[in-house]
Every structure is written in structure tokens, then in C-alpha cells.
Design a protein around this motif. Structure first.
Motif, PDB file in Angstrom:
ATOM      1  N   THR A  89      34.997  41.816  21.852  1.00 49.07           N
ATOM      2  CA  THR A  89      34.283  42.720  20.953  1.00 49.07           C
ATOM      3  C   THR A  89      33.064  42.039  20.324  1.00 49.07           C
ATOM      4  OG1 THR A  89      35.804  42.224  19.137  1.00 49.07           O
ATOM      5  CG2 THR A  89      36.286  44.173  20.449  1.00 49.07           C
ATOM      6  N   GLN A  90      33.106  40.738  20.169  1.00 47.75           N
ATOM      7  CA  GLN A  90      31.951  40.004  19.656  1.00 47.75           C
ATOM      8  C   GLN A  90      30.842  39.909  20.707  1.00 47.75           C
ATOM      9  OE1 GLN A  90      33.552  36.241  18.444  1.00 47.75           O
ATOM     10  NE2 GLN A  90      34.697  37.116  16.731  1.00 47.75           N
ATOM     11  N   MET A  91      31.210  39.960  21.984  1.00 48.03           N
ATOM     12  CA  MET A  91      30.251  39.817  23.074  1.00 48.03           C
ATOM     13  C   MET A  91      29.616  41.139  23.494  1.00 48.03           C
ATOM     14  SD  MET A  91      32.485  37.277  25.490  1.00 48.03           S
ATOM     15  CE  MET A  91      31.217  36.934  26.684  1.00 48.03           C
ATOM     16  N   THR A  92      30.232  42.260  23.126  1.00 50.62           N
ATOM     17  CA  THR A  92      29.799  43.562  23.627  1.00 50.62           C
ATOM     18  C   THR A  92      29.216  44.426  22.514  1.00 50.62           C
ATOM     19  OG1 THR A  92      32.011  44.463  23.285  1.00 50.62           O
ATOM     20  CG2 THR A  92      31.520  43.588  25.465  1.00 50.62           C
ATOM     21  N   GLN A  93      28.309  45.307  22.918  1.00 45.97           N
ATOM     22  CA  GLN A  93      27.758  46.291  21.993  1.00 45.97           C
ATOM     23  C   GLN A  93      28.334  47.660  22.293  1.00 45.97           C
ATOM     24  OE1 GLN A  93      23.509  46.135  22.086  1.00 45.97           O
ATOM     25  NE2 GLN A  93      23.430  44.007  21.455  1.00 45.97           N
ATOM     26  N   SER A  94      28.513  47.955  23.562  1.00 41.41           N
ATOM     27  CA  SER A  94      29.028  49.249  23.980  1.00 41.41           C
ATOM     28  C   SER A  94      29.954  49.031  25.170  1.00 41.41           C
ATOM     29  CB  SER A  94      27.868  50.162  24.381  1.00 41.41           C
ATOM     30  OG  SER A  94      28.352  51.372  24.888  1.00 41.41           O
ATOM     31  N   CYS A  95      31.188  49.463  25.034  1.00 40.70           N
ATOM     32  CA  CYS A  95      32.142  49.321  26.131  1.00 40.70           C
ATOM     33  C   CYS A  95      33.375  50.154  25.820  1.00 40.70           C
ATOM     34  CB  CYS A  95      32.531  47.864  26.349  1.00 40.70           C
ATOM     35  SG  CYS A  95      33.473  47.149  24.991  1.00 40.70           S
ATOM     36  N   LEU A  96      34.278  50.220  26.779  1.00 40.39           N
ATOM     37  CA  LEU A  96      35.588  50.819  26.581  1.00 40.39           C
ATOM     38  C   LEU A  96      36.598  49.731  26.898  1.00 40.39           C
ATOM     39  CD1 LEU A  96      37.592  53.208  26.232  1.00 40.39           C
ATOM     40  CD2 LEU A  96      37.294  53.651  28.681  1.00 40.39           C
ATOM     41  N   ILE A  97      37.549  49.524  26.005  1.00 42.67           N
ATOM     42  CA  ILE A  97      38.584  48.506  26.205  1.00 42.67           C
ATOM     43  C   ILE A  97      39.940  49.197  26.156  1.00 42.67           C
ATOM     44  CG2 ILE A  97      39.654  46.415  25.281  1.00 42.67           C
ATOM     45  CD1 ILE A  97      36.935  45.734  24.002  1.00 42.67           C
ATOM     46  N   THR A  98      40.755  48.955  27.177  1.00 42.82           N
ATOM     47  CA  THR A  98      42.117  49.500  27.191  1.00 42.82           C
ATOM     48  C   THR A  98      43.105  48.376  27.466  1.00 42.82           C
ATOM     49  OG1 THR A  98      42.114  50.026  29.570  1.00 42.82           O
ATOM     50  CG2 THR A  98      41.324  51.745  28.059  1.00 42.82           C
ATOM     51  N   VAL A  99      44.340  48.590  27.040  1.00 45.03           N
ATOM     52  CA  VAL A  99      45.416  47.626  27.261  1.00 45.03           C
ATOM     53  C   VAL A  99      46.643  48.417  27.703  1.00 45.03           C
ATOM     54  CG1 VAL A  99      46.911  45.893  26.199  1.00 45.03           C
ATOM     55  CG2 VAL A  99      44.530  46.056  25.498  1.00 45.03           C
ATOM     56  N   GLU A 100      47.339  47.906  28.705  1.00 42.46           N
ATOM     57  CA  GLU A 100      48.580  48.543  29.138  1.00 42.46           C
ATOM     58  C   GLU A 100      49.591  47.484  29.536  1.00 42.46           C
ATOM     59  OE1 GLU A 100      48.059  50.314  33.372  1.00 42.46           O
ATOM     60  OE2 GLU A 100      46.067  50.354  32.456  1.00 42.46           O
ATOM     61  N   ASN A 101      50.848  47.805  29.364  1.00 37.57           N
ATOM     62  CA  ASN A 101      51.920  46.900  29.773  1.00 37.57           C
ATOM     63  C   ASN A 101      52.053  46.940  31.287  1.00 37.57           C
ATOM     64  OD1 ASN A 101      52.614  46.204  27.114  1.00 37.57           O
ATOM     65  ND2 ASN A 101      53.840  48.046  26.909  1.00 37.57           N
ATOM     66  N   VAL A 102      52.266  45.766  31.878  1.00 31.15           N
ATOM     67  CA  VAL A 102      52.461  45.675  33.322  1.00 31.15           C
ATOM     68  C   VAL A 102      53.641  44.761  33.624  1.00 31.15           C
ATOM     69  CG1 VAL A 102      50.055  46.117  33.961  1.00 31.15           C
ATOM     70  CG2 VAL A 102      50.792  43.772  33.546  1.00 31.15           C
ATOM     71  N   ARG A 103      54.216  44.959  34.779  1.00 37.38           N
ATOM     72  CA  ARG A 103      55.296  44.097  35.258  1.00 37.38           C
ATOM     73  C   ARG A 103      54.728  43.223  36.368  1.00 37.38           C
ATOM     74  NH1 ARG A 103      59.850  45.884  39.114  1.00 37.38           N
ATOM     75  NH2 ARG A 103      60.979  43.931  39.326  1.00 37.38           N
ATOM     76  N   VAL A 104      54.715  41.930  36.157  1.00 31.07           N
ATOM     77  CA  VAL A 104      54.181  40.992  37.139  1.00 31.07           C
ATOM     78  C   VAL A 104      55.262  40.699  38.177  1.00 31.07           C
ATOM     79  CG1 VAL A 104      53.285  38.661  37.501  1.00 31.07           C
ATOM     80  CG2 VAL A 104      52.583  39.979  35.477  1.00 31.07           C
ATOM     81  N   ILE A 105      54.980  40.990  39.423  1.00 24.69           N
ATOM     82  CA  ILE A 105      55.925  40.766  40.526  1.00 24.69           C
ATOM     83  C   ILE A 105      55.755  39.360  41.091  1.00 24.69           C
ATOM     84  CG2 ILE A 105      56.690  41.581  42.786  1.00 24.69           C
ATOM     85  CD1 ILE A 105      57.113  43.584  40.437  1.00 24.69           C
ATOM     86  N   ARG A 106      54.519  38.962  41.289  1.00 30.56           N
ATOM     87  CA  ARG A 106      54.242  37.619  41.811  1.00 30.56           C
ATOM     88  C   ARG A 106      52.941  37.127  41.209  1.00 30.56           C
ATOM     89  NH1 ARG A 106      53.738  36.713  48.094  1.00 30.56           N
ATOM     90  NH2 ARG A 106      55.992  36.822  47.949  1.00 30.56           N
ATOM     91  N   TYR A 107      52.921  35.842  40.870  1.00 34.45           N
ATOM     92  CA  TYR A 107      51.708  35.207  40.362  1.00 34.45           C
ATOM     93  C   TYR A 107      51.591  33.855  41.042  1.00 34.45           C
ATOM     94  CZ  TYR A 107      48.408  32.974  37.167  1.00 34.45           C
ATOM     95  OH  TYR A 107      47.328  32.316  36.635  1.00 34.45           O
ATOM     96  N   GLY A 108      50.603  33.699  41.875  1.00 38.19           N
ATOM     97  CA  GLY A 108      50.406  32.420  42.558  1.00 38.19           C
ATOM     98  C   GLY A 108      50.985  32.421  43.959  1.00 38.19           C
ATOM     99  N   HIS A 109      51.200  31.243  44.467  1.00 36.56           N
ATOM    100  CA  HIS A 109      51.670  31.059  45.840  1.00 36.56           C
ATOM    101  C   HIS A 109      53.168  31.244  45.955  1.00 36.56           C
ATOM    102  CE1 HIS A 109      47.769  29.594  47.071  1.00 36.56           C
ATOM    103  NE2 HIS A 109      47.760  28.794  46.011  1.00 36.56           N
ATOM    104  N   ARG A 110      53.589  31.567  47.157  1.00 37.54           N
ATOM    105  CA  ARG A 110      55.004  31.683  47.454  1.00 37.54           C
ATOM    106  C   ARG A 110      55.626  30.291  47.376  1.00 37.54           C
ATOM    107  NH1 ARG A 110      56.906  34.330  52.990  1.00 37.54           N
ATOM    108  NH2 ARG A 110      58.123  35.838  51.844  1.00 37.54           N
ATOM    109  N   ARG A 111      56.763  30.211  46.726  1.00 31.40           N
ATOM    110  CA  ARG A 111      57.445  28.916  46.603  1.00 31.40           C
ATOM    111  C   ARG A 111      58.237  28.631  47.865  1.00 31.40           C
ATOM    112  NH1 ARG A 111      59.351  30.210  40.636  1.00 31.40           N
ATOM    113  NH2 ARG A 111      57.508  29.489  39.577  1.00 31.40           N
ATOM    114  N   PRO A 112      58.250  27.368  48.306  1.00 39.03           N
ATOM    115  CA  PRO A 112      59.025  27.015  49.495  1.00 39.03           C
ATOM    116  C   PRO A 112      60.519  27.197  49.245  1.00 39.03           C
ATOM    117  CG  PRO A 112      57.823  25.097  48.644  1.00 39.03           C
ATOM    118  CD  PRO A 112      57.537  26.250  47.745  1.00 39.03           C
ATOM    119  N   ALA A 113      61.234  27.582  50.276  1.00 33.22           N
ATOM    120  CA  ALA A 113      62.689  27.811  50.148  1.00 33.22           C
ATOM    121  C   ALA A 113      63.452  26.530  49.988  1.00 33.22           C
ATOM    122  CB  ALA A 113      63.194  28.575  51.369  1.00 33.22           C
TER     123      ALA A 113
END
Length: 113
Positions: A89-113
Motif C-alpha cells: 500500500t505504501q508503493m501503490t497509488q491505485s490498485c486492487l488488493i485481495t486475499v484468500e485462503n488457499v491449501r498448498v498441495i506442493r511447494y518445491g521439488h519432489r522429495r526422494p523416496a
């Protein structure tokens, strides 16, 4: 870095021509998100859109608009996102900002078995 399964998606809608200190605003926001240690950010450029002014922005050949819609998506835990919103908000003069809850399924690389 681990990312909680219950995270938050921050979306910032701006114009492609928006600037911050002479640089594209989307670039400044992504670099600030990285500096802030957020999990990740992506910039999406839209071929058409309109905002509060109802002025149409489009990439169609007959209606050249250089100010196409841009969406910046950032995912992280709620506390970090809420803290980052203040910076945006300090960086912008005009914009639309939204926030929503999400469920993260995977983040990053697949881990070795």
C-alpha cells in the motif's frame, strides 16, 4: 523453506504502466516480496480488463493499449502476507488488493523416496 498447507494467496491488480521509482511497479513489488522473504510470487499479464474507472484496457490490434492489466500473486502464511500488504500500500497509488485462503498441495521439488 517449508510452507504451511494452510496459507494465503495475495493478489495485487495493477496496470502494466504503473511505476515505482522509475521501474515497473510489478517488478518493484516482486523484488520487495523476495526481500521480505515470502515463499513465492508470480506476475500475470492480462490481454484485457477494466477497473474502477471502467476504462477498457486491451491488447487487440485496433485498440492498442500499453497499460494492460497485471496481476501479482504471492503465496505465504497469513502473518507474513498481512505484514507485506502494508509495504504494498505504501508503493501503490491505485490498485486492487485481495486475499484468500488457499491449501498448498506442493511447494518445491519432489522429495526422494
Amino acid at each position: 523453506m517449508e510452507l504451511s498447507e494452510q496459507s494465503v494467496l495475495l493478489k495485487i491488480y495493477i496496470g502494466e504502466d504503473d511505476r515505482a521509482d522509475g521501474h515497473p511497479l510489478y517488478e518493484a513489488i516482486v523484488l520487495k516480496a523476495r526481500e521480505h522473504g515470502l515463499a513465492g510470487a508470480t506476475v500475470l499479464r492480462g490481454p484485457m480488463g477494466f477497473g474502477r474507472s471502467s476504462r477498457l484496457h486491451t491488447a487487440k490490434i485496433l485498440r492498442l493499449s500499453e497499460d494492460l492489466p497485471v496481476i501479482i500473486e504471492i503465496v505465504d502464511v497469513a502473518t507474513k502476507i498481512e505484514s507485506f500488504i502494508e509495504k504494498v500500500t505504501q508503493m501503490t497509488q491505485s490498485c486492487l488488493i485481495t486475499v484468500e485462503n488457499v491449501r498448498v498441495i506442493r511447494y518445491g521439488h519432489r522429495r526422494p523416496a
